[in-house]
Design a protein around this motif. Structure first.
Motif, PDB file in Angstrom:
ATOM      1  N   ALA A  22       0.832  -1.203   0.000  1.00 26.67           N
ATOM      2  CA  ALA A  22       0.000   0.000   0.000  1.00 26.67           C
ATOM      3  C   ALA A  22       0.869   1.257   0.000  1.00 26.67           C
ATOM      4  CB  ALA A  22      -0.915   0.004   1.215  1.00 26.67           C
ATOM      5  N   GLY A  23       0.313   2.322  -0.529  1.00 25.39           N
ATOM      6  CA  GLY A  23       0.956   3.625  -0.461  1.00 25.39           C
ATOM      7  C   GLY A  23       0.485   4.363   0.776  1.00 25.39           C
ATOM      8  N   THR A  24       0.264   5.669   0.636  1.00 33.03           N
ATOM      9  CA  THR A  24      -0.176   6.498   1.762  1.00 33.03           C
ATOM     10  C   THR A  24      -1.474   7.204   1.398  1.00 33.03           C
ATOM     11  OG1 THR A  24       0.978   8.506   1.039  1.00 33.03           O
ATOM     12  CG2 THR A  24       2.237   6.915   2.371  1.00 33.03           C
ATOM     13  N   VAL A  25      -2.169   7.697   2.424  1.00 35.69           N
ATOM     14  CA  VAL A  25      -3.385   8.481   2.199  1.00 35.69           C
ATOM     15  C   VAL A  25      -3.055   9.705   1.354  1.00 35.69           C
ATOM     16  CG1 VAL A  25      -5.169   9.870   3.334  1.00 35.69           C
ATOM     17  CG2 VAL A  25      -4.520   7.638   4.288  1.00 35.69           C
ATOM     18  N   GLN A  26      -1.896  10.293   1.595  1.00 35.21           N
ATOM     19  CA  GLN A  26      -1.505  11.467   0.829  1.00 35.21           C
ATOM     20  C   GLN A  26      -1.273  11.112  -0.642  1.00 35.21           C
ATOM     21  OE1 GLN A  26       1.137  13.902   2.973  1.00 35.21           O
ATOM     22  NE2 GLN A  26       0.897  15.640   1.603  1.00 35.21           N
ATOM     23  N   ASP A  46      -3.348  13.114  -3.339  1.00 34.23           N
ATOM     24  CA  ASP A  46      -2.432  14.086  -3.937  1.00 34.23           C
ATOM     25  C   ASP A  46      -2.328  15.333  -3.072  1.00 34.23           C
ATOM     26  OD1 ASP A  46      -0.606  14.961  -5.819  1.00 34.23           O
ATOM     27  OD2 ASP A  46      -2.115  15.941  -7.056  1.00 34.23           O
ATOM     28  N   GLY A  47      -2.442  15.145  -1.748  1.00 35.89           N
ATOM     29  CA  GLY A  47      -2.308  16.255  -0.817  1.00 35.89           C
ATOM     30  C   GLY A  47      -3.551  17.101  -0.666  1.00 35.89           C
ATOM     31  N   LEU A  72     -12.806  20.010   6.391  1.00 34.74           N
ATOM     32  CA  LEU A  72     -11.773  19.255   5.696  1.00 34.74           C
ATOM     33  C   LEU A  72     -10.679  18.861   6.669  1.00 34.74           C
ATOM     34  CD1 LEU A  72     -11.429  21.445   2.463  1.00 34.74           C
ATOM     35  CD2 LEU A  72     -12.791  19.384   2.765  1.00 34.74           C
ATOM     36  N   VAL A  73     -10.001  17.748   6.375  1.00 36.98           N
ATOM     37  CA  VAL A  73      -8.898  17.272   7.197  1.00 36.98           C
ATOM     38  C   VAL A  73      -7.673  17.097   6.310  1.00 36.98           C
ATOM     39  CG1 VAL A  73      -9.528  14.855   6.915  1.00 36.98           C
ATOM     40  CG2 VAL A  73      -8.142  15.533   8.870  1.00 36.98           C
ATOM     41  N   ASP A  74      -6.518  17.419   6.853  1.00 34.00           N
ATOM     42  CA  ASP A  74      -5.253  17.237   6.150  1.00 34.00           C
ATOM     43  C   ASP A  74      -5.001  15.740   5.976  1.00 34.00           C
ATOM     44  OD1 ASP A  74      -2.620  17.063   5.326  1.00 34.00           O
ATOM     45  OD2 ASP A  74      -1.895  18.597   6.710  1.00 34.00           O
ATOM     46  N   ALA A 113      -6.457  10.073   9.360  1.00 34.82           N
ATOM     47  CA  ALA A 113      -7.093  10.369   8.075  1.00 34.82           C
ATOM     48  C   ALA A 113      -7.279   9.086   7.278  1.00 34.82           C
ATOM     49  CB  ALA A 113      -6.253  11.373   7.292  1.00 34.82           C
ATOM     50  N   GLN A 114      -8.371   9.009   6.516  1.00 45.57           N
ATOM     51  CA  GLN A 114      -8.683   7.802   5.753  1.00 45.57           C
ATOM     52  C   GLN A 114      -9.130   8.182   4.352  1.00 45.57           C
ATOM     53  OE1 GLN A 114     -11.585   5.459   7.814  1.00 45.57           O
ATOM     54  NE2 GLN A 114     -10.478   5.462   9.755  1.00 45.57           N
ATOM     55  N   ALA A 115      -8.901   7.292   3.393  1.00 42.06           N
ATOM     56  CA  ALA A 115      -9.380   7.501   2.029  1.00 42.06           C
ATOM     57  C   ALA A 115      -9.664   6.147   1.400  1.00 42.06           C
ATOM     58  CB  ALA A 115      -8.347   8.263   1.196  1.00 42.06           C
ATOM     59  N   TRP A 116     -10.660   6.111   0.518  1.00 39.65           N
ATOM     60  CA  TRP A 116     -10.971   4.892  -0.209  1.00 39.65           C
ATOM     61  C   TRP A 116     -10.004   4.703  -1.380  1.00 39.65           C
ATOM     62  CZ3 TRP A 116     -14.226   1.155   1.207  1.00 39.65           C
ATOM     63  CH2 TRP A 116     -15.234   1.458   2.149  1.00 39.65           C
TER      64      TRP A 116
END
Length: 221
Positions: free
Chosen positions: A122-126, A130-131, A143-145, A151-154
């Protein structure tokens, strides 16, 4: 833990599969989806994930290809579309080395199922965002950094089947899940380096003090 609104990251070639699934509520991952049955009888399913994954973790996937039609197929191209920052660690069989994305050449007979097993880093949430700041699930206007703890992302891992490399996909399947921000390893590494550099200096200072004390017993403690 801060929970971000689901963000589907799906390759353009996987559009036929994207309509088969949608991210559920934050904190839960949708089930793997296979593409619709094609006129050829070929279907592909991505099995794996299903639970939130930590950044930079190793995740096991199986790409399952089935031929439910009357005809055999030779030299099918099966490609994996990975999100930004993700890459294949190992696979069985190994993908071709010349492809820009992981690609396997597969033969499948009527009624046969062929499995490709891959372990993906896996990579990172960032990487996924893309920041870009991520909307909060319980407060869409906030919004959250993506670099903030929790922090989470699909993200989605997609597999597509083509009759030959470069052809349009016959069918696609995908599996989606959450990626969770973990503690910054870089910061911990810097702290460890500072500690390692500081220990010799402290030891040298104590040694010098002990040497002066032996030379001058009346030196102040």
């Amino acid at each position: 833990m801060v929970t971000a609104t689901a963000i589907a990251l799906i390759g353009s070639a996987a559009g036929v599969a994207a309509a088969q699934t949608a991210p559920g509520p934050a904190g839960s991952a949708p089930a793997a989806a296979s593409g619709p049955p094609s006129p050829s009888g070929l279907t592909v399913e991505v099995i794996g994930g299903g639970t939130p994954a930590d950044e930079r973790s190793a995740i096991d996937y199986t790409i399952e290809l089935r031929d439910d039609g009357p005809l055999p197929y030779r030299h099918l191209a099966v490609t994996a579309l990975l999100p930004s920052g993700f890459h294949v660690l190992r696979a069985s069989p190994e993908p071709g080395q010349s492809a820009a994305v992981p690609t396997w050449t597969v033969d499948v007979a009527p009624g046969q199922k062929v499995d490709i097993r891959a372990q993906v880093s896996a990579g990172t949430v960032q990487d996924l965002t893309d920041g870009t700041p991520i909307p909060l699930a319980d407060a869409p206007d906030d919004l959250v950094d993506p670099s903030a703890p929790g922090a989470q992302a699909w993200y989605s891992v997609t597999a597509c089947v083509r009759q030959a490399p470069g052809d349009p996909p016959v069918t696609c399947g995908l599996s989606s899940q959450l990626l969770v921000k973990t503690e910054d390893d870089t910061r911990r590494g810097v702290e460890a380096i500072v500690l390692l550099l500081g220990l010799p200096a402290a030891a040298a200072g104590l040694g010098a003090y002990a040497w002066r004390t032996r030379r001058d017993p009346e030196a102040d403690p």
